[in-house]
Each structure stands twice: as structure tokens, then as C-alpha cells.
Design an enzyme around this catalytic site. Sequence first.
Site, PDB file in Angstrom:
ATOM      1  N   ASN A  11       0.853  -1.188   0.000  1.00 20.51           N
ATOM      2  CA  ASN A  11       0.000   0.000   0.000  1.00 20.51           C
ATOM      3  C   ASN A  11       0.883   1.231   0.000  1.00 20.51           C
ATOM      4  O   ASN A  11       2.023   1.186   0.474  1.00 20.51           O
ATOM      5  CB  ASN A  11      -0.879  -0.001   1.262  1.00 20.51           C
ATOM      6  CG  ASN A  11      -1.817   1.199   1.339  1.00 20.51           C
ATOM      7  OD1 ASN A  11      -2.394   1.604   0.319  1.00 20.51           O
ATOM      8  ND2 ASN A  11      -1.973   1.775   2.518  1.00 20.51           N
TER       9      ASN A  11
ATOM     10  N   HIS B 136       0.737   5.008   1.626  1.00 20.19           N
ATOM     11  CA  HIS B 136       0.004   5.784   2.628  1.00 20.19           C
ATOM     12  C   HIS B 136       0.625   7.178   2.699  1.00 20.19           C
ATOM     13  O   HIS B 136       1.853   7.301   2.761  1.00 20.19           O
ATOM     14  CB  HIS B 136       0.082   5.085   3.990  1.00 20.19           C
ATOM     15  CG  HIS B 136      -0.701   5.796   5.038  1.00 20.19           C
ATOM     16  ND1 HIS B 136      -2.081   5.785   5.078  1.00 20.19           N
ATOM     17  CD2 HIS B 136      -0.301   6.571   6.081  1.00 20.19           C
ATOM     18  CE1 HIS B 136      -2.495   6.512   6.101  1.00 20.19           C
ATOM     19  NE2 HIS B 136      -1.441   7.007   6.721  1.00 20.19           N
TER      20      HIS B 136
ATOM     21  N   ASP C 138      -2.671   0.168   8.158  1.00 20.99           N
ATOM     22  CA  ASP C 138      -1.459   0.978   7.931  1.00 20.99           C
ATOM     23  C   ASP C 138      -0.323   0.606   8.885  1.00 20.99           C
ATOM     24  O   ASP C 138       0.445   1.481   9.336  1.00 20.99           O
ATOM     25  CB  ASP C 138      -1.783   2.486   8.060  1.00 20.99           C
ATOM     26  CG  ASP C 138      -2.824   2.933   7.050  1.00 20.99           C
ATOM     27  OD1 ASP C 138      -2.853   2.382   5.946  1.00 20.99           O
ATOM     28  OD2 ASP C 138      -3.622   3.842   7.380  1.00 20.99           O
TER      29      ASP C 138
ATOM     30  N   SER D 285       4.636   6.722   2.593  1.00 18.05           N
ATOM     31  CA  SER D 285       5.281   5.444   2.921  1.00 18.05           C
ATOM     32  C   SER D 285       4.680   4.334   2.068  1.00 18.05           C
ATOM     33  O   SER D 285       3.457   4.260   1.920  1.00 18.05           O
ATOM     34  CB  SER D 285       5.019   5.075   4.392  1.00 18.05           C
ATOM     35  OG  SER D 285       5.393   6.118   5.267  1.00 18.05           O
TER      36      SER D 285
END
Length: 191
Positions: free
Chosen positions: A108, A110, A146, A137
Site C-alpha cells: 500500500n 500511505h 497501515d 510510505s
Amino acid sequence: MTKAPLGILISGRGSNMARLIEAARADDCPYEVVLVASNNPEAAGLATARNAGIATFAHSHKGLPRAEFDMIMDGALRDAGVRYIALAGYMRILSDAFVTGWTGRMLNIHPSLLPLYKGLDTHGRAITAGDAEGGCSVHLVTPELDDGRVIAQARVPILPGDTADSLAARVLVEEHRLYPEALAAYIRDHG
Ligand code: GRF
């Protein structure tokens, strides 16, 4: 070179998705985008993906239990031969069963310097806290939101007079550079 089949999950405009699609065209890029999936059939990024000739899965999650929707999407990703998943503005929490089925193979991006500011309104919270820097990040996805291992970060200054929108725009430039690079490095390392 055999490229790893990549699925991208989006919910909105898909600018990071577009960068991944563009990067994947390079001969030496270790991934190819085989499916873009969205829980929002109105997501603007779906048209971008289709225009690039990429297959899409576009189904609303509304009216379906989370785990059920996720398993339908999981089936579409597996049918497409996906090996890695990139979340790119996918705005729905994924069920634990979905996440654990892709352990070590789902990343992912973020928009904060994790572990700071998990969740939403990352830029507003960084400004309110008086931080000197913001950033983004790329991290592995685990069932905790997260929270997975960070594999790459980029930093930008927070300037006097910044708003959440102006900071988001500065960070987004870095997201577009960082995500394709970090994903490529991760896939090269993990095969
Ligand atoms: C990006 O800021 C990303 O970091 C966050 O959601 C936003 C998505 O933007 N997870 P886009 O859809 O890639 O343009």
C-alpha cells in the site's frame, strides 16, 4: 524477462495506479498490470485503466458483507493470475481473510511518514502537530490498518501557510515517484 502479474485496487481517481501502469511498460520493469479492481464502479481511475487496455473488476461493495465482497474480488484477482497486489487509494478496510491470503504480496502507499498518522486526514494532522516534514510510505499490508513493515519513504517539507490540500499535492508528486520504484525493488527481491 517474465513479469509478475500485478493487480491494483482503487476507489477513486487512480493517479498512483496510472503511474504504476506507465512504469510497467518499461522492458525492465518486473511487473505487468493484469487487473484493476474497484469497490466503486464510479471510480474515475477505472476509465483510465480501460483506456490503457487493462481488464477491470468494478463492483459496488454496498449491500454485501465485507468478507463476502472481498472473496468475490479475491476470486477475480486469482482468476486473472495476479501474484502481487498494489493498493492505490483503496478506501475500504479489507477483511482479515483477504489480507492473510496475500501475506507478503500486497503493498500500500500511505500519505504520511508511518508510523505517524495512520488512517485518514494525514496531512491536516501533520500540519496541526507543527511537524517540519510530511511524506509518504510504501508498506506491506497486514490486518492492522497501515501497520505493516515500511519498505520505502519519501519526505517533503511542510511550509508556512500550507493547507492539507497544498501539502497533499506536494506529497503526491513524491508518491508518484516512490510507488513504482519501491514496488519494482520489492518484486525483484521477492520474485
Ligand atoms: C493517495 O494520496 C494515497 O497515498 C492514498 O490515497 C490517495 C490516492 O490517490 N492512499 P490516487 O487515487 O492514487 O490519485
